[in-house]
Design an enzyme around this catalytic site. Structure first.
Site, mmCIF file in Angstrom:
data_model
loop_
_atom_site.group_PDB
_atom_site.id
_atom_site.type_symbol
_atom_site.label_atom_id
_atom_site.label_comp_id
_atom_site.label_asym_id
_atom_site.label_seq_id
_atom_site.Cartn_x
_atom_site.Cartn_y
_atom_site.Cartn_z
ATOM 1 N N CYS A 70 0.826 -1.218 0.000
ATOM 2 C CA CYS A 70 0.000 0.000 0.000
ATOM 3 C C CYS A 70 0.856 1.262 0.000
ATOM 4 O O CYS A 70 1.522 1.567 0.994
ATOM 5 C CB CYS A 70 -0.915 -0.033 1.220
ATOM 6 S SG CYS A 70 -1.925 1.445 1.414
ATOM 7 N N CYS A 73 -0.132 3.866 2.676
ATOM 8 C CA CYS A 73 0.275 3.388 4.008
ATOM 9 C C CYS A 73 1.740 3.716 4.266
ATOM 10 O O CYS A 73 2.117 4.102 5.372
ATOM 11 C CB CYS A 73 0.064 1.883 4.130
ATOM 12 S SG CYS A 73 -1.651 1.362 3.992
#
Length: 105
Positions: A70, A73
């Site tokens: 991600c 993230c």
């Protein structure tokens, strides 16, 4: 002007000026992007660790759910470390949703 955060320095270096920088030489790089023993964020690897961390927490507990693939993230991670460093009374947990699926279910 006030002091810039590490994230602001990275954004400015890469997005505004497009200056080639060896980011590993920037101050605090290893602290911000590592999950080593000195990290204020506890990495959770099992449901048992998660339950133990919640039992151990004396107050607020922040569970940061993330994934290794991600991009957003990865961008948020340095800020999570900064929050954990600046708020030692709060327990911060890092949970990889792909590796510890039973915790995130």
């Amino acid at each position: 002007k006030g002091a810039m955060s590490a994230a602001a320095v990275l954004r400015r270096s890469f997005l505004v000026h497009r200056v080639p920088v060896n980011i590993s030489t920037l101050p605090n790089f290893r602290r911000l992007f590592s999950t080593g023993d000195k990290s204020p964020v506890q990495v959770i690897n099992s449901m048992d660790e998660y339950k133990a961390a919640l039992d151990k927490a004396s107050g607020l507990c922040v569970a940061y759910h993330t994934a290794s693939w991600c991009g957003p993230c990865k961008m948020v991670w340095p800020h999570v470390v900064d929050l954990a460093t600046n708020n030692p009374a709060v327990s911060f947990l890092k949970i990889d949703v792909d590796e510890v699926a039973d915790v995130t279910a």
